[in-house]
Motif scaffolding. Structure first.
Motif, PDB file in Angstrom:
ATOM      1  N   THR A  41     -10.115   3.850  -9.789  1.00  0.00           N
ATOM      2  CA  THR A  41     -10.456   5.105 -10.457  1.00  0.00           C
ATOM      3  C   THR A  41     -11.944   5.385 -10.329  1.00  0.00           C
ATOM      4  OG1 THR A  41      -8.604   4.824 -11.986  1.00  0.00           O
ATOM      5  CG2 THR A  41     -10.337   6.373 -12.639  1.00  0.00           C
ATOM      6  N   LEU A  42     -12.772   4.358 -10.557  1.00  0.00           N
ATOM      7  CA  LEU A  42     -14.213   4.540 -10.404  1.00  0.00           C
ATOM      8  C   LEU A  42     -14.559   4.892  -8.954  1.00  0.00           C
ATOM      9  CD1 LEU A  42     -15.743   1.715 -12.636  1.00  0.00           C
ATOM     10  CD2 LEU A  42     -15.601   4.171 -13.115  1.00  0.00           C
ATOM     11  N   MET A  43     -13.906   4.244  -7.999  1.00  0.00           N
ATOM     12  CA  MET A  43     -14.156   4.559  -6.593  1.00  0.00           C
ATOM     13  C   MET A  43     -13.834   6.020  -6.298  1.00  0.00           C
ATOM     14  SD  MET A  43     -12.694   1.231  -4.615  1.00  0.00           S
ATOM     15  CE  MET A  43     -13.087  -0.397  -5.201  1.00  0.00           C
ATOM     16  N   GLN A  44     -12.762   6.509  -6.880  1.00  0.00           N
ATOM     17  CA  GLN A  44     -12.356   7.900  -6.670  1.00  0.00           C
ATOM     18  C   GLN A  44     -13.372   8.861  -7.294  1.00  0.00           C
ATOM     19  OE1 GLN A  44      -9.371   8.148  -4.860  1.00  0.00           O
ATOM     20  NE2 GLN A  44     -10.145  10.176  -4.503  1.00  0.00           N
ATOM     21  N   LEU A  45     -14.008   8.434  -8.385  1.00  0.00           N
ATOM     22  CA  LEU A  45     -14.981   9.272  -9.081  1.00  0.00           C
ATOM     23  C   LEU A  45     -16.386   9.176  -8.486  1.00  0.00           C
ATOM     24  CD1 LEU A  45     -13.903   8.590 -12.774  1.00  0.00           C
ATOM     25  CD2 LEU A  45     -13.616  10.738 -11.495  1.00  0.00           C
ATOM     26  N   ALA A  46     -16.607   8.229  -7.587  1.00  0.00           N
ATOM     27  CA  ALA A  46     -17.951   8.006  -7.042  1.00  0.00           C
ATOM     28  C   ALA A  46     -18.576   9.259  -6.435  1.00  0.00           C
ATOM     29  CB  ALA A  46     -17.935   6.856  -6.040  1.00  0.00           C
ATOM     30  N   GLU A  74     -13.380   4.667 -20.685  1.00  0.00           N
ATOM     31  CA  GLU A  74     -14.228   5.288 -21.706  1.00  0.00           C
ATOM     32  C   GLU A  74     -14.656   4.271 -22.763  1.00  0.00           C
ATOM     33  OE1 GLU A  74     -13.775   9.950 -22.332  1.00  0.00           O
ATOM     34  OE2 GLU A  74     -11.994   8.851 -22.971  1.00  0.00           O
ATOM     35  N   SER A  75     -13.733   3.424 -23.174  1.00  0.00           N
ATOM     36  CA  SER A  75     -14.065   2.395 -24.174  1.00  0.00           C
ATOM     37  C   SER A  75     -15.170   1.473 -23.676  1.00  0.00           C
ATOM     38  CB  SER A  75     -12.838   1.560 -24.521  1.00  0.00           C
ATOM     39  OG  SER A  75     -11.886   2.355 -25.175  1.00  0.00           O
ATOM     40  N   ALA A  76     -15.171   1.219 -22.372  1.00  0.00           N
ATOM     41  CA  ALA A  76     -16.185   0.346 -21.775  1.00  0.00           C
ATOM     42  C   ALA A  76     -17.460   1.112 -21.403  1.00  0.00           C
ATOM     43  CB  ALA A  76     -15.612  -0.332 -20.522  1.00  0.00           C
ATOM     44  N   GLY A  77     -17.467   2.434 -21.629  1.00  0.00           N
ATOM     45  CA  GLY A  77     -18.642   3.235 -21.312  1.00  0.00           C
ATOM     46  C   GLY A  77     -18.831   3.488 -19.827  1.00  0.00           C
ATOM     47  N   LEU A  78     -17.753   3.369 -19.037  1.00  0.00           N
ATOM     48  CA  LEU A  78     -17.855   3.495 -17.582  1.00  0.00           C
ATOM     49  C   LEU A  78     -17.494   4.887 -17.064  1.00  0.00           C
ATOM     50  CD1 LEU A  78     -16.300   0.049 -16.617  1.00  0.00           C
ATOM     51  CD2 LEU A  78     -18.723   0.633 -16.979  1.00  0.00           C
ATOM     52  N   GLN A  97     -23.457   6.306 -15.798  1.00  0.00           N
ATOM     53  CA  GLN A  97     -24.412   5.441 -15.090  1.00  0.00           C
ATOM     54  C   GLN A  97     -23.950   3.988 -15.155  1.00  0.00           C
ATOM     55  OE1 GLN A  97     -28.276   6.269 -16.796  1.00  0.00           O
ATOM     56  NE2 GLN A  97     -28.668   7.878 -15.281  1.00  0.00           N
ATOM     57  N   ALA A  98     -23.398   3.576 -16.292  1.00  0.00           N
ATOM     58  CA  ALA A  98     -22.876   2.205 -16.409  1.00  0.00           C
ATOM     59  C   ALA A  98     -21.707   2.009 -15.452  1.00  0.00           C
ATOM     60  CB  ALA A  98     -22.457   1.912 -17.846  1.00  0.00           C
ATOM     61  N   GLY A  99     -20.883   3.044 -15.282  1.00  0.00           N
ATOM     62  CA  GLY A  99     -19.776   2.975 -14.325  1.00  0.00           C
ATOM     63  C   GLY A  99     -20.270   2.842 -12.907  1.00  0.00           C
ATOM     64  N   ALA A 100     -21.333   3.575 -12.566  1.00  0.00           N
ATOM     65  CA  ALA A 100     -21.908   3.482 -11.226  1.00  0.00           C
ATOM     66  C   ALA A 100     -22.464   2.085 -10.978  1.00  0.00           C
ATOM     67  CB  ALA A 100     -22.992   4.539 -11.044  1.00  0.00           C
ATOM     68  N   ALA A 102     -21.424  -0.695 -12.445  1.00  0.00           N
ATOM     69  CA  ALA A 102     -20.265  -1.582 -12.310  1.00  0.00           C
ATOM     70  C   ALA A 102     -19.647  -1.439 -10.927  1.00  0.00           C
ATOM     71  CB  ALA A 102     -19.227  -1.267 -13.393  1.00  0.00           C
ATOM     72  N   LEU A 103     -19.578  -0.213 -10.430  1.00  0.00           N
ATOM     73  CA  LEU A 103     -19.001   0.027  -9.112  1.00  0.00           C
ATOM     74  C   LEU A 103     -19.855  -0.617  -8.017  1.00  0.00           C
ATOM     75  CD1 LEU A 103     -16.685   1.266  -7.581  1.00  0.00           C
ATOM     76  CD2 LEU A 103     -17.932   3.436  -7.562  1.00  0.00           C
ATOM     77  N   GLU A 104     -21.155  -0.620  -8.182  1.00  0.00           N
ATOM     78  CA  GLU A 104     -22.025  -1.306  -7.203  1.00  0.00           C
ATOM     79  C   GLU A 104     -21.724  -2.804  -7.172  1.00  0.00           C
ATOM     80  OE1 GLU A 104     -26.222  -0.535  -7.484  1.00  0.00           O
ATOM     81  OE2 GLU A 104     -25.888   1.640  -7.613  1.00  0.00           O
ATOM     82  N   ARG A 105     -21.531  -3.408  -8.359  1.00  0.00           N
ATOM     83  CA  ARG A 105     -21.200  -4.841  -8.417  1.00  0.00           C
ATOM     84  C   ARG A 105     -19.840  -5.097  -7.778  1.00  0.00           C
ATOM     85  NH1 ARG A 105     -23.149  -3.916 -13.552  1.00  0.00           N
ATOM     86  NH2 ARG A 105     -21.094  -4.118 -14.504  1.00  0.00           N
ATOM     87  N   VAL A 106     -18.892  -4.235  -8.066  1.00  0.00           N
ATOM     88  CA  VAL A 106     -17.551  -4.359  -7.481  1.00  0.00           C
ATOM     89  C   VAL A 106     -17.620  -4.229  -5.973  1.00  0.00           C
ATOM     90  CG1 VAL A 106     -15.344  -3.134  -7.233  1.00  0.00           C
ATOM     91  CG2 VAL A 106     -16.229  -3.655  -9.496  1.00  0.00           C
TER      92      VAL A 106
END
Length: 146
Positions: A41-46, A74-78, A97-100, A102-106
């Motif tokens: 999901t985060l990758m799709q939102l990148a 959302e609960s994780a702030g991502l 920004q926290a999601g971005a 996390a996505l970099e680490r992933v």
């Protein structure tokens, strides 16, 4: 009936390798504490924000399943959802920004796992594998699975 070598059964081989690959990728995703569906999901939102409906379609999941994923993110702030000002019935989903981060680490962890998984394949062979896997029919929608 003759015994069949399991390596001759392409579906079995793909399933077995898929399980091993999935375990490796899940371990890589653990770096950011994400479930594979959350990471996808985060990758799709990148690239940028999108409607919740478009996101469900892009991920090929039921909108009700997406709600659970977005609740987790959302609960994780991502990620965050907000009403579309042009159409209050629509929700717009955006990575934070926290999601971005996390996505970099992933991305780094999955990249390393993929380098190990496909170390014996050339770039050309990886491209061929990708194209072949895109052609594998997983769900034709014309059978009953249960």
């Amino acid at each position: 009936m003759a015994a069949t070598d399991s390596s001759d059964r392409l579906g079995f081989l793909l399933s077995f390798r898929g399980e091993l690959t999935g375990a490796r990728i899940r371990a890589a995703l653990g770096v950011a504490g994400l479930h594979p569906r959350n990471a996808m999901t985060l990758m799709q939102l990148a690239p940028g924000a999108m409607s919740q409906r478009d996101l469900a379609a892009a991920l090929e999941i039921d909108p009700s399943q997406l709600v659970a994923v977005l609740n987790d993110l959302e609960s994780a702030g991502l990620a965050e959802r907000r009403r579309d000002p042009a159409d209050r019935r629509r929700h717009i989903v955006e990575m934070t920004q926290a999601g971005a981060a996390a996505l970099e680490r992933v991305d780094a962890a999955v990249g390393e796992a993929e380098r190990e998984l496909f170390a014996n394949l050339t770039a050309e062979e990886q491209d061929v594998l990708r194209r072949l896997l895109d052609r594998v029919v997983v769900d034709r929608g014309d059978h009953d699975c249960g």
